[in-house]
Structure formats: structure tokens, C-alpha cells
Enzyme design. Structure first.
Site, PDB file in Angstrom:
ATOM      1  N   ASP A  36     -11.679  -6.789  -2.209  1.00  0.00           N
ATOM      2  CA  ASP A  36     -12.392  -8.002  -2.147  1.00  0.00           C
ATOM      3  C   ASP A  36     -13.802  -7.665  -1.726  1.00  0.00           C
ATOM      4  O   ASP A  36     -14.052  -6.561  -1.031  1.00  0.00           O
ATOM      5  CB  ASP A  36     -11.907  -9.123  -1.120  1.00  0.00           C
ATOM      6  N   GLU A  57       1.020  -1.233   0.017  1.00  0.00           N
ATOM      7  CA  GLU A  57       0.055   0.100   0.174  1.00  0.00           C
ATOM      8  C   GLU A  57       0.791   1.194  -0.186  1.00  0.00           C
ATOM      9  O   GLU A  57       0.558   2.393  -0.612  1.00  0.00           O
ATOM     10  CB  GLU A  57      -0.982  -0.088   1.293  1.00  0.00           C
TER      11      GLU A  57
HETATM   12  N1  ADE Z   1      -8.831  -5.784   3.890  1.00  0.00           N
HETATM   13  C1  ADE Z   1      -9.078  -5.965   2.930  1.00  0.00           C
HETATM   14  N2  ADE Z   1      -9.930  -6.791   2.740  1.00  0.00           N
HETATM   15  C2  ADE Z   1     -10.351  -7.092   4.007  1.00  0.00           C
HETATM   16  C3  ADE Z   1     -11.195  -7.935   4.689  1.00  0.00           C
HETATM   17  N3  ADE Z   1     -12.230  -8.710   3.833  1.00  0.00           N
HETATM   18  N4  ADE Z   1     -11.326  -8.204   5.934  1.00  0.00           N
HETATM   19  C4  ADE Z   1     -10.449  -7.410   6.707  1.00  0.00           C
HETATM   20  N5  ADE Z   1      -9.594  -6.593   6.237  1.00  0.00           N
HETATM   21  C5  ADE Z   1      -9.600  -6.427   4.909  1.00  0.00           C
END
Ligand code: ADE
Length: 228
Positions: A195, A11
Site C-alpha cells: 500500500d 508473510e
Molecule cells: N505495513 C504495510 N503497510 C503499512 C503501513 N501503511 N503502515 C505501517 N505498516 C505497514
């Protein structure tokens, strides 16, 4: 001095590529980059994942490096249906979904003498919205919930949405929000979706971490030009 904080190396790297790094200070088992961008002094670091790491690094930025604002950039799991991978979101406020003192009659996320939510800085959010308008980019504003868990379950995600009215999930914002509230420092939280926090989220995260990190980093760099 403006503090720019990420959780992960992936990042931070695309931000570091765009600023002039003048010095690197090793402190507290972490590396702080002192840099200039657009005549502004920056301190940048990635904290490592999670609430304790990010709270520690934010505190060091403020107390040791005298950061007067903290800007966070990174990726998040999308909760709201309209958030697709690669979309941008800024937090109106952050919270900690893994705090549970309900046995004592408190609501989820609440610690006595503290609060469930930590407000993000309105002025910085307005700058972000103006930059998005100028660049014709879509940006969502919503609550971002944090916990020391990578969420990969539709059931858990729905619980977090219902309990905290959250639009996205990650693992740092609630902690950094708490630090900034405690020390009276304006806090800005920017995330790009990697996601959708359901089954299979781990695979999506691995696939889209770099790409979504760059989306967030590029936006932050554009924003920095408009920050005093
Ligand atoms: N950061 C990116 N995706 C995530 C997720 N599914 N749960 C927790 N932190 C995250």
C-alpha cells in the site's frame, strides 16, 4: 543457523512452503519452525505485528535457537513516489519513527545511549542486489522506518519521509534492527509494497497482503541459495 522472521502468518506461509520443515518448537507463545533449505539450517517464525513482538521473537531466535543472521521478509507501506504496490525494497538502515523524547532536546527517533538508525548488513544487501540483477528484477535500497501504527495518512507519511528520510514504513524493522545491533548479529530487511500509506491504505493492504508477501518470500528463497 539462519533466522527467518516475518510479522504475519501470510508473510511466512509462502516461505514455509518452499523449505523442508523438520521440527516445530512451541516457545514463548510462538511457533518456531526448524527447517532445511539448500543444506542450510533455518529457524523460521512469524512474530505477530509490532515492535515488541518482533524484538521478542528475534531475541529468541538468536539466544535460544542460535541464529547467526536474521533475515526479515514481509510487506510495507511505500513512501517514495517510485515505489508501487508489489515493488521490492531492502533497507540500508532502519529506525523507529514513533520515539519522541524531543521535550528533552533529542531528535525524533533517538534514545540516549542508543541511536536513531540501525545499519543493515552490507554483505546481505549485496547478495540481494546481485540476485535482483540475475533475475532481472528491480529492487530499491532505502531507509525503512517502523512504528506501532499502521500509517494511512498522507500528512503522517510526509512527516516520516521528511524527518527520517525514509522510503518505506512498517511496524517491525526498527525493533529487529535494534536487537541485532545490540547482539552483534547481521540483519537483512526485505519488504514488498502492499500500500502507499495514504488514505485508503487499509483497503489496499487487505487486498495486496498475500500477493506482496509472496513477492518478498519468493525473492528471499532465491537469495537463500547464495547465503553461506
Ligand atoms: N505495513 C504495510 N503497510 C503499512 C503501513 N501503511 N503502515 C505501517 N505498516 C505497514
Amino acid at each position: 543457523m539462519i533466522g527467518i522472521l516475518c510479522a504475519m502468518r501470510e508473510e511466512l506461509e509462502p516461505i514455509l512452503e518452499k523449505v523442508d520443515v523438520e521440527d516445530i518448537v512451541e516457545y514463548g507463545k510462538n511457533r518456531f519452525y526448524l527447517a532445511k533449505f539448500n543444506n542450510k539450517n533455518l529457524v523460521l517464525a512469524y512474530s505477530k505485528i509490532g515492535k515488541v513482538n518482533s524484538a521478542t521473537t528475534a531475541t529468541i531466535m538468536i539466544e535460544k535457537f542460535k541464529a547467526k543472521k536474521i533475515l526479515f521478509s514481509g510487506v510495507a507501506g511505500g513512501i517514495d513516489e517510485d515505489l508501487k504496490i508489489g515493488d521490492l525494497i531492502i533497507a540500508t538502515k532502519t529506525c523507529q519513527h514513533d520515539i519522541d523524547l524531543t521535550v528533552f532536546g533529542y531528535p525524533y527517533g533517538f534514545i540516549p545511549e542508543s541511536s536513531i538508525y540501525f545499519e543493515c548488513d552490507n554483505e546481505l544487501n549485496n547478495i540481494a542486489k546481485n540476485v535482483a540483477k540475475k533475475l532481472k528484477l528491480k529492487i530499491k535500497e532505502g531507509i525503512i522506518a517502523s512504528g506501532d501504527q499502521f500509517i494511512h495518512s498522507k500528512e503522517k507519511k510526509e512527516w516520516i519521509k521528511k524527518t527520517f528520510n525514509a522510503s518505506a514504513i512498517e511496524m517491525e524493522g526498527g525493533a529487529v534492527g535494534c536487537v541485532c545491533f545490540t547482539l552483534n548479529i547481521p540483519f537483512f530487511m526485505l519488504r514488498a509494497i502492499s500500500d502507499t500509506a495514504e488514505e485508503g491504505a487499509g483497503v489496499d493492504f487487505d487486498e495486496f497482503l498475500e500477493e506482496s508477501s509472496k513477492v518478498s518470500a519468493n525473492f528471499l528463497i532465491q537469495m537463500l541459495k547464495d547465503i553461506k
